[in-house]
Design a protein around this motif. Structure first.
Motif, PDB file in Angstrom:
ATOM      1  N   LYS A 422       0.833  -1.204   0.000  1.00 23.64           N
ATOM      2  CA  LYS A 422       0.000   0.000   0.000  1.00 23.64           C
ATOM      3  C   LYS A 422       0.872   1.260   0.000  1.00 23.64           C
ATOM      4  O   LYS A 422       1.006   1.956   1.001  1.00 23.64           O
ATOM      5  N   THR A 423       1.456   1.530  -1.160  1.00 22.39           N
ATOM      6  CA  THR A 423       2.229   2.759  -1.366  1.00 22.39           C
ATOM      7  C   THR A 423       1.721   3.445  -2.617  1.00 22.39           C
ATOM      8  O   THR A 423       1.282   2.785  -3.565  1.00 22.39           O
ATOM      9  N   PRO A 424       1.766   4.781  -2.655  1.00 19.20           N
ATOM     10  CA  PRO A 424       1.320   5.488  -3.872  1.00 19.20           C
ATOM     11  C   PRO A 424       2.303   5.258  -5.023  1.00 19.20           C
ATOM     12  O   PRO A 424       3.449   4.861  -4.810  1.00 19.20           O
ATOM     13  N   ASP A 425       1.862   5.514  -6.244  1.00 13.50           N
ATOM     14  CA  ASP A 425       2.716   5.323  -7.411  1.00 13.50           C
ATOM     15  C   ASP A 425       3.987   6.154  -7.339  1.00 13.50           C
ATOM     16  O   ASP A 425       5.056   5.699  -7.747  1.00 13.50           O
ATOM     17  N   TRP A 426       3.887   7.366  -6.810  1.00 12.75           N
ATOM     18  CA  TRP A 426       5.063   8.239  -6.776  1.00 12.75           C
ATOM     19  C   TRP A 426       6.112   7.779  -5.767  1.00 12.75           C
ATOM     20  O   TRP A 426       7.237   8.299  -5.765  1.00 12.75           O
ATOM     21  N   ALA A 427       5.785   6.786  -4.958  1.00 10.92           N
ATOM     22  CA  ALA A 427       6.757   6.288  -3.988  1.00 10.92           C
ATOM     23  C   ALA A 427       7.995   5.746  -4.693  1.00 10.92           C
ATOM     24  O   ALA A 427       9.111   5.847  -4.172  1.00 10.92           O
ATOM     25  N   GLY A 428       7.822   5.164  -5.894  1.00  5.46           N
ATOM     26  CA  GLY A 428       8.952   4.607  -6.624  1.00  5.46           C
ATOM     27  C   GLY A 428       9.965   5.659  -7.031  1.00  5.46           C
ATOM     28  O   GLY A 428      11.136   5.605  -6.618  1.00  5.46           O
ATOM     29  N   TRP A 429       9.519   6.638  -7.815  1.00  6.21           N
ATOM     30  CA  TRP A 429      10.489   7.634  -8.312  1.00  6.21           C
ATOM     31  C   TRP A 429      10.941   8.585  -7.211  1.00  6.21           C
ATOM     32  O   TRP A 429      12.096   9.049  -7.217  1.00  6.21           O
ATOM     33  N   ALA A 430      10.064   8.892  -6.258  1.00  2.77           N
ATOM     34  CA  ALA A 430      10.455   9.808  -5.182  1.00  2.77           C
ATOM     35  C   ALA A 430      11.527   9.190  -4.296  1.00  2.77           C
ATOM     36  O   ALA A 430      12.440   9.877  -3.817  1.00  2.77           O
ATOM     37  N   THR A 431      11.453   7.882  -4.073  1.00  2.00           N
ATOM     38  CA  THR A 431      12.466   7.195  -3.270  1.00  2.00           C
ATOM     39  C   THR A 431      13.828   7.267  -3.950  1.00  2.00           C
ATOM     40  O   THR A 431      14.864   7.458  -3.292  1.00  2.00           O
ATOM     41  N   ILE A 432      13.843   7.115  -5.270  1.00  2.00           N
ATOM     42  CA  ILE A 432      15.112   7.238  -6.005  1.00  2.00           C
ATOM     43  C   ILE A 432      15.666   8.652  -5.875  1.00  2.00           C
ATOM     44  O   ILE A 432      16.877   8.850  -5.715  1.00  2.00           O
ATOM     45  N   ALA A 433      14.797   9.664  -5.925  1.00  2.00           N
ATOM     46  CA  ALA A 433      15.238  11.057  -5.786  1.00  2.00           C
ATOM     47  C   ALA A 433      15.860  11.290  -4.411  1.00  2.00           C
ATOM     48  O   ALA A 433      16.918  11.933  -4.287  1.00  2.00           O
ATOM     49  N   VAL A 434      15.226  10.762  -3.376  1.00  2.00           N
ATOM     50  CA  VAL A 434      15.781  10.888  -2.023  1.00  2.00           C
ATOM     51  C   VAL A 434      17.121  10.163  -1.954  1.00  2.00           C
ATOM     52  O   VAL A 434      18.101  10.678  -1.388  1.00  2.00           O
ATOM     53  N   GLY A 435      17.187   8.979  -2.537  1.00  2.00           N
ATOM     54  CA  GLY A 435      18.432   8.213  -2.543  1.00  2.00           C
ATOM     55  C   GLY A 435      19.550   8.941  -3.261  1.00  2.00           C
ATOM     56  O   GLY A 435      20.720   8.875  -2.842  1.00  2.00           O
ATOM     57  N   ALA A 436      19.211   9.653  -4.347  1.00  2.00           N
ATOM     58  CA  ALA A 436      20.225  10.422  -5.075  1.00  2.00           C
ATOM     59  C   ALA A 436      20.800  11.528  -4.195  1.00  2.00           C
ATOM     60  O   ALA A 436      22.010  11.811  -4.236  1.00  2.00           O
ATOM     61  N   CYS A 437      19.950  12.143  -3.382  1.00  2.00           N
ATOM     62  CA  CYS A 437      20.435  13.188  -2.460  1.00  2.00           C
ATOM     63  C   CYS A 437      21.354  12.585  -1.400  1.00  2.00           C
ATOM     64  O   CYS A 437      22.408  13.164  -1.074  1.00  2.00           O
ATOM     65  N   VAL A 438      20.994  11.425  -0.878  1.00  3.06           N
ATOM     66  CA  VAL A 438      21.834  10.756   0.118  1.00  3.06           C
ATOM     67  C   VAL A 438      23.188  10.407  -0.479  1.00  3.06           C
ATOM     68  O   VAL A 438      24.243  10.653   0.124  1.00  3.06           O
ATOM     69  N   SER A 439      23.175   9.832  -1.675  1.00  2.33           N
ATOM     70  CA  SER A 439      24.428   9.448  -2.336  1.00  2.33           C
ATOM     71  C   SER A 439      25.297  10.657  -2.623  1.00  2.33           C
ATOM     72  O   SER A 439      26.522  10.619  -2.455  1.00  2.33           O
ATOM     73  N   SER A 440      24.688  11.761  -3.069  1.00  3.41           N
ATOM     74  CA  SER A 440      25.444  12.978  -3.379  1.00  3.41           C
ATOM     75  C   SER A 440      26.122  13.529  -2.133  1.00  3.41           C
ATOM     76  O   SER A 440      27.278  13.973  -2.173  1.00  3.41           O
ATOM     77  N   PHE A 441      25.404  13.499  -1.023  1.00  7.49           N
ATOM     78  CA  PHE A 441      25.985  13.993   0.228  1.00  7.49           C
ATOM     79  C   PHE A 441      27.197  13.152   0.626  1.00  7.49           C
ATOM     80  O   PHE A 441      28.252  13.696   0.992  1.00  7.49           O
ATOM     81  N   ILE A 442      27.066  11.832   0.537  1.00  8.81           N
ATOM     82  CA  ILE A 442      28.171  10.946   0.908  1.00  8.81           C
ATOM     83  C   ILE A 442      29.352  11.125  -0.037  1.00  8.81           C
ATOM     84  O   ILE A 442      30.511  11.167   0.390  1.00  8.81           O
ATOM     85  N   ALA A 443      29.066  11.232  -1.327  1.00  8.72           N
ATOM     86  CA  ALA A 443      30.137  11.300  -2.320  1.00  8.72           C
ATOM     87  C   ALA A 443      30.887  12.625  -2.308  1.00  8.72           C
ATOM     88  O   ALA A 443      32.113  12.657  -2.452  1.00  8.72           O
ATOM     89  N   PHE A 444      30.166  13.738  -2.104  1.00  5.64           N
ATOM     90  CA  PHE A 444      30.784  15.044  -2.303  1.00  5.64           C
ATOM     91  C   PHE A 444      30.972  15.878  -1.038  1.00  5.64           C
ATOM     92  O   PHE A 444      31.697  16.873  -1.047  1.00  5.64           O
ATOM     93  N   VAL A 445      30.316  15.489   0.054  1.00  8.51           N
ATOM     94  CA  VAL A 445      30.392  16.299   1.274  1.00  8.51           C
ATOM     95  C   VAL A 445      31.183  15.604   2.377  1.00  8.51           C
ATOM     96  O   VAL A 445      32.021  16.228   3.049  1.00  8.51           O
ATOM     97  N   VAL A 446      30.948  14.310   2.555  1.00  5.38           N
ATOM     98  CA  VAL A 446      31.589  13.589   3.650  1.00  5.38           C
ATOM     99  C   VAL A 446      33.104  13.540   3.455  1.00  5.38           C
ATOM    100  O   VAL A 446      33.604  13.241   2.373  1.00  5.38           O
ATOM    101  N   SER A 447      33.825  13.844   4.510  1.00  7.28           N
ATOM    102  CA  SER A 447      35.292  13.831   4.487  1.00  7.28           C
ATOM    103  C   SER A 447      35.804  13.023   5.678  1.00  7.28           C
ATOM    104  O   SER A 447      35.057  12.776   6.641  1.00  7.28           O
ATOM    105  N   PRO A 448      37.072  12.611   5.646  1.00  8.10           N
ATOM    106  CA  PRO A 448      37.617  11.879   6.799  1.00  8.10           C
ATOM    107  C   PRO A 448      37.526  12.668   8.096  1.00  8.10           C
ATOM    108  O   PRO A 448      37.233  12.110   9.162  1.00  8.10           O
ATOM    109  N   GLU A 449      37.749  13.980   7.992  1.00  8.18           N
ATOM    110  CA  GLU A 449      37.693  14.821   9.191  1.00  8.18           C
ATOM    111  C   GLU A 449      36.272  14.874   9.765  1.00  8.18           C
ATOM    112  O   GLU A 449      36.077  14.885  10.987  1.00  8.18           O
ATOM    113  N   MET A 450      35.278  14.894   8.876  1.00  9.73           N
ATOM    114  CA  MET A 450      33.888  14.931   9.327  1.00  9.73           C
ATOM    115  C   MET A 450      33.545  13.658  10.092  1.00  9.73           C
ATOM    116  O   MET A 450      32.936  13.711  11.175  1.00  9.73           O
TER     117      MET A 450
END
Length: 596
Positions: A422-450
């Motif tokens: 029981k999830t709406p249709d937009w749950a599929g593409w919206a989840t990927i969009a959220v995942g892209a933001c998570v991946s971008s943060f890890i790839a470009f923001v996270v540093s050893p010092e952080m």
């Protein structure tokens, strides 16, 4: 021309001939071209499921990792084995029961047209990146073996895969996967036998070749960070092997029963494989610890990726380098051809047919399928050439980074959607969009010092700790908690669908809950017989070719190794041909009964 180069060329020609052999079998429809019409037996499907998890990366980047980190790298393969066991328990059956040609067709039924396109354009690029990394792993090995440019290997291998897939479709792809599974298993088994024989047993190899900290290996100051990586590997590989996008492994199976048997075959092979693959690498670590003496200065920082080659060059008989290279090509091409066939199928079924040419005839669609196969093949080759300049990460860490940060966000909704209905249709593409933001943060923001500040660490992270946290731990934790949590929360916005969407969703869940059972018929038995007979012939020819290697000038033990390899392959050929004769006998008996 050396005997090793000759063997590789003959192997390439053999694969192209395999594509020609299955040219007529690919049929005149996209179902036949992309999934063999859903008629393949379990041992063919299981070999594809197993081989898609392997590439030359297994014997280059992963072996290079094993040289320095010891046993811990083996965890990845046992995580895969667990994933395939879950396939057997649940997902293989559900994948076959979707009754689809392209994996994204399942997404279309479950999440609607918008998610269909988002999943399409999110899946294909990550698949291209992974295939490019596989090509690079192979190119490193070939460069060490034959002293040829990396770009030459990338282009040559890519073209062979393209020609084979183009001519024979999914039948050639799966048949080659089965052949290559046999070759790589036999060759690596023989290499391990030699390593154990020359060391006087397994224990001496482990004692001499493993780092002081046998399981964790070098490069970890904080043991609990390794424990986190260890757990996350299992979580990642579970998602990687159990999801709708990778259902192409099983949608070609003859029925539900064959799909489940294929999964247990892949599980068994993945559980046994690591016991064979890594001993030669640890033999090198114990007997050739100084990489400066390997004579491979041209590889620079990637010299450890040639670990397996060093063993074969120094310890195996003449001609075995060519066979080992063929096995490396086999591993990479088996992963590439499956990805190529899958990507072309996704584009045809989810872009070309519904949006570009809605009323195209089967002939036009099949022609378009072959054109798209060519295009994707060339794109993968170009991407491989561009990524050959990859800096900063080893091949192993680069592959893990791509599979976790690029591919993982797509896997979460494509697995959870089977359980959370029981999830709406937009749950599929919206989840990927959220995942892209998570991946971008890890790839470009996270540093050893952080990381050091957040965890309150007293000493800085080592390069290995940071690389493995970034490529695995942070990605898995971030996506499971944030991306997966978002998908679960979409249930609060669910509204009961109506009209056509209600029918599509109901059809999807009705399909996945209904086993596929193929009635015993003349046509079904004829197809079973054809698979047994064709693959039996292929292995018989391979056995004869291997037996000819006894004429290569080698000491007696080397000639006996080739004879042993030929005997193993010949025995499997005998089993398949005998099964083919049994199919004929059963078919004749049934026809006699029907006539009477």
């Amino acid at each position: 021309m050396t005997i090793d180069i000759f063997i590789v060329i003959v192997y390439f020609l053999f694969l192209i001939g395999l594509g020609m052999m299955f040219k007529d079998t690919s049929g005149s429809s996209t179902s036949e071209y992309f999934r063999g019409g859903g008629k393949m037996l379990w041992w063919m499907v299981g070999s594809t499921a197993f081989m898609t998890a392997l590439s030359a990366m297994t014997f280059t980047g992963v072996m290079g990792k094993a040289l320095t980190v010891g046993i811990s790298v083996v965890v990845i393969f046992y995580a895969n084995a667990l994933g395939y066991f879950c396939n057997y328990l649940f997902f293989a059956a559900k994948a076959r029961q979707m009754r689809i040609i392209s994996p994204i067709e399942g997404i279309r039924m479950r999440f609607g047209a918008v998610s269909e396109q988002v999943f399409t354009w999110a899946t294909v690029p990550s698949s291209v990146l992974q295939a490019a990394l596989w090509l690079n792993g192979l190119a490193v090995f070939a460069s060490a073996v034959f002293n040829i440019p990396i770009s030459t290997t990338i282009v040559a291998t890519g073209l062979v895969v393209l020609v084979m897939s183009l001519i024979g479709g999914s039948w050639a792809v799966v048949a080659s996967d089965f052949l290559q599974m046999i070759i790589i298993t036999v060759v690596t088994f023989i290499a391990t036998v030699v390593a154990v024989w020359k060391s006087g047993g397994v224990a001496p190899i482990l004692e001499a070749g493993l780092p002081d900290r046998e399981f964790v290996g070098e490069g970890y100051t904080y043991a609990y960070l390794f424990v986190g990586w260890f757990i996350c590997i299992f979580v990642k590989q579970f998602f990687s092997t159990n999801n709708m996008i990778d259902s192409y492994r099983y949608i070609a199976a003859k029925d539900t029963k064959n799909a489940r048997k294929a999964a247990i075959l892949a599980c068994t092979l993945m559980a046994v494989g690591p016991l064979i693959w890594f001993l030669p690498a640890w033999y090198v670590a114990g007997n050739y610890p100084d990489t400066a003496t390997w004579g491979l200065e041209a590889l620079g920082s990637k010299v450890s990726d040639a670990t397996y080659f060093v063993f074969v060059r120094n310890e195996m008989p003449l001609g075995m380098i060519g066979l080992m290279m063929s096995a490396m090509f086999a591993a990479t091409m088996s992963s590439m051809d499956s990805a190529l066939n899958r990507n072309a199928g996704i584009f045809i079924k989810n872009v070309y047919e519904p949006y570009i040419n809605k009323n195209a005839s089967d002939t036009k669609v099949l022609a378009a399928s072959k054109i798209v196969t060519i295009v994707f093949g060339l794109v993968i080759i170009v991407a491989g050439l561009l990524m050959s300049e990859l800096k900063g990460f080893g091949l192993f860490d680069a592959l893990m980074l791509v599979s976790t940060l690029v591919a993982f966000p797509v896997l979460i909704p494509s697995l959870l959607c089977f359980f959370i209905r029981k999830t709406p249709d937009w749950a599929g593409w919206a989840t990927i969009a959220v995942g892209a933001c998570v991946s971008s943060f890890i790839a470009f923001v996270v540093s050893p010092e952080m990381i050091q500040n957040v965890l309150g660490l007293e000493t800085p992270l080592t390069s290995r700790e940071f690389a493995e946290m970034k490529s695995i731990t942070l990605g898995v934790v971030g996506h499971v908690c944030i991306t997966g949590g978002f998908f679960l929360c979409t249930q609060f916005f669910y509204k009961e669908p109506v009209g056509k969407r209600a029918e599509e969703i109901n059809k999807f869940f009705t399909n996945v809950d209904t086993p596929v059972i193929v009635e015993d018929s003349k046509q079904s038995r004829e197809m079973d017989k054809k698979q047994h007979y064709l693959l039996g012939r292929v292995l018989l020819m391979a056995s004869v070719a291997l037996s000819l290697l006894i004429f290569v000038p080698n000491p007696m033990w080397g000639r006996l190794l080739y004879l042993l390899m030929a005997a193993i392959v010949g025995f499997i050929s005998f089993l398949l041909l005998r099964a083919s004769r049994q199919d004929s006998t059963e078919q004749e008996t049934t026809m006699t009964r029907e006539t009477a």
